[in-house]
Design a protein around this motif. Structure first.
Motif, PDB file in Angstrom:
ATOM      1  N   PHE A  68      -1.967  -1.891   3.725  1.00 43.10           N
ATOM      2  CA  PHE A  68      -1.307  -1.684   2.809  1.00 43.10           C
ATOM      3  C   PHE A  68      -1.949  -1.583   1.289  1.00 43.10           C
ATOM      4  CE2 PHE A  68      -1.821  -6.163   1.598  1.00 43.10           C
ATOM      5  CZ  PHE A  68      -2.326  -6.702   2.569  1.00 43.10           C
ATOM      6  N   LYS A  69      -2.578  -0.987   1.077  1.00 42.21           N
ATOM      7  CA  LYS A  69      -3.100  -0.395  -0.593  1.00 42.21           C
ATOM      8  C   LYS A  69      -2.511   0.334  -1.037  1.00 42.21           C
ATOM      9  CE  LYS A  69      -7.099   1.889  -1.083  1.00 42.21           C
ATOM     10  NZ  LYS A  69      -8.802   1.724  -1.184  1.00 42.21           N
ATOM     11  N   PRO A 124       4.779  -4.827  -4.839  1.00 42.63           N
ATOM     12  CA  PRO A 124       5.561  -6.253  -3.850  1.00 42.63           C
ATOM     13  C   PRO A 124       5.389  -6.257  -2.396  1.00 42.63           C
ATOM     14  CG  PRO A 124       6.668  -4.358  -5.334  1.00 42.63           C
ATOM     15  CD  PRO A 124       5.012  -4.162  -5.315  1.00 42.63           C
ATOM     16  N   ILE A 125       5.039  -7.891  -2.517  1.00 39.77           N
ATOM     17  CA  ILE A 125       4.731  -8.341  -1.588  1.00 39.77           C
ATOM     18  C   ILE A 125       5.627  -8.182  -0.321  1.00 39.77           C
ATOM     19  CG2 ILE A 125       5.436 -10.845  -2.438  1.00 39.77           C
ATOM     20  CD1 ILE A 125       2.773 -12.012  -0.483  1.00 39.77           C
ATOM     21  N   GLU A 126       7.390  -8.269  -0.579  1.00 40.22           N
ATOM     22  CA  GLU A 126       7.858  -7.804   0.278  1.00 40.22           C
ATOM     23  C   GLU A 126       7.653  -6.386   0.945  1.00 40.22           C
ATOM     24  OE1 GLU A 126       9.851  -6.263  -3.326  1.00 40.22           O
ATOM     25  OE2 GLU A 126       8.256  -7.798  -3.043  1.00 40.22           O
ATOM     26  N   ILE A 127       6.700  -5.630   0.399  1.00 42.22           N
ATOM     27  CA  ILE A 127       6.581  -3.851   1.339  1.00 42.22           C
ATOM     28  C   ILE A 127       5.684  -3.845   1.492  1.00 42.22           C
ATOM     29  CG2 ILE A 127       8.651  -3.275   0.268  1.00 42.22           C
ATOM     30  CD1 ILE A 127       6.057  -1.667  -2.266  1.00 42.22           C
ATOM     31  N   GLU A 128       4.534  -5.077   1.371  1.00 41.05           N
ATOM     32  CA  GLU A 128       3.488  -4.912   2.282  1.00 41.05           C
ATOM     33  C   GLU A 128       3.016  -4.575   3.364  1.00 41.05           C
ATOM     34  OE1 GLU A 128       1.248  -8.805   1.009  1.00 41.05           O
ATOM     35  OE2 GLU A 128       0.189  -7.681  -0.765  1.00 41.05           O
ATOM     36  N   ASN A 131      11.339  -1.066  -5.843  1.00 39.17           N
ATOM     37  CA  ASN A 131      10.514  -0.868  -4.684  1.00 39.17           C
ATOM     38  C   ASN A 131       9.669   0.545  -4.515  1.00 39.17           C
ATOM     39  OD1 ASN A 131      11.510  -0.647  -1.960  1.00 39.17           O
ATOM     40  ND2 ASN A 131      10.991  -3.320  -2.545  1.00 39.17           N
ATOM     41  N   CYS A 132      11.303   1.149  -3.728  1.00 37.94           N
ATOM     42  CA  CYS A 132      11.006   2.152  -3.617  1.00 37.94           C
ATOM     43  C   CYS A 132       9.964   3.518  -4.028  1.00 37.94           C
ATOM     44  CB  CYS A 132      12.256   3.275  -3.476  1.00 37.94           C
ATOM     45  SG  CYS A 132      11.768   4.439  -2.812  1.00 37.94           S
TER      46      CYS A 132
END
Length: 234
Positions: free
Chosen positions: A111-112, A121-125, A161-162
């Motif tokens: 997920f890098k 952002p952690i929510e989209i990892e 975050n898009c």
């Protein structure tokens, strides 16, 4: 007996090396899915009796950099389930309800961002990773269920975050981000719009085909044609 032997072989191979593990599971690189930017995905399963080990493997160029390994205990009697749990517990963490926790190695590499020095952002990892699914679509299959990656995407994406998702290893996440951008263009400033549109052109060139699902049909469509429709927010 077949399951017991195979579980032992897989456990011993896992404790030896990644190479041995995938040799036992008979993984080959003949059916690698191109993700773009030198990344590839291999998914499959192998079993000898009543269970199968399912795997998802992420490659960068010719090197394995991350993988998930999972097995499900069959819906048999509690006595039989306990036998499976006893054998599989040497490899997996299994709770009292016989739920097996997948093995995940190198998962942070999945997920890098494709763009260096970009803090995700952690929510989209989760949606950055190709392990969640690389098919672009919505409700698919005979049961008309929402694709798992789409379900997560719908819950977490926003204008803030898009843009990060355009640099995802997951090609479906990149396309969903393009979709969100065109359907919410007014949420982005002029500088962002210029940068995003340049990125979209690069994505089209890097990955000419995108795995898609519509209705009951799975296949691949030209990425450029998908983007063309998305510009109309269809």
């Amino acid at each position: 007996m077949k399951d017991t032997l195979f579980i032992s072989q897989v456990t011993n191979a896992y404790n030896t090396s990644t190479k041995n593990l995938f040799e036992i599971l008979e993984v080959d690189d003949d059916e690698l899915e191109k993700l773009g930017y030198d990344y590839y995905l291999r998914t499959g399963s192998n079993g000898k009796g009543y269970i199968s080990f399912e795997y998802k493997i992420l490659y960068f160029k010719n090197e394995i950099i991350a993988y998930e390994l999972l097995v499900n205990i069959p819906s048999e009697s509690r006595k039989t389930k306990n036998l499976y749990k006893e054998k599989l517990s040497k490899l997996f963490d299994i709770n009292d309800n016989f739920k097996v926790k997948p093995i995940k190695l190198g998962i942070e590499k999945a997920f890098k961002s494709l763009k260096s020095k970009m803090d995700i952002p952690i929510e989209i990892e989760k949606i950055m990773s190709p392990f969640i699914g690389i098919t672009y679509g919505g409700y698919c299959g005979f049961a008309g269920r929402l694709l798992p990656n789409r379900e997560v995407f719908n819950k977490v994406v926003n204008a803030s975050n898009c843009q990060f998702l355009l640099y995802s290893i997951n090609p479906a996440s990149r396309i969903m981000a393009i979709e969100y951008f065109y359907c919410n263009r007014s949420s982005f400033n002029s500088a962002q719009i210029i940068e995003i549109e340049k990125r979209i052109i690069e994505i089209e060139k890097q990955v000419p085909l995108t795995r898609t699902c519509s209705g009951c049909m799975y296949g691949k469509d030209l990425t450029k044609e998908i983007v063309k429709k998305l510009k109309k927010c269809e």
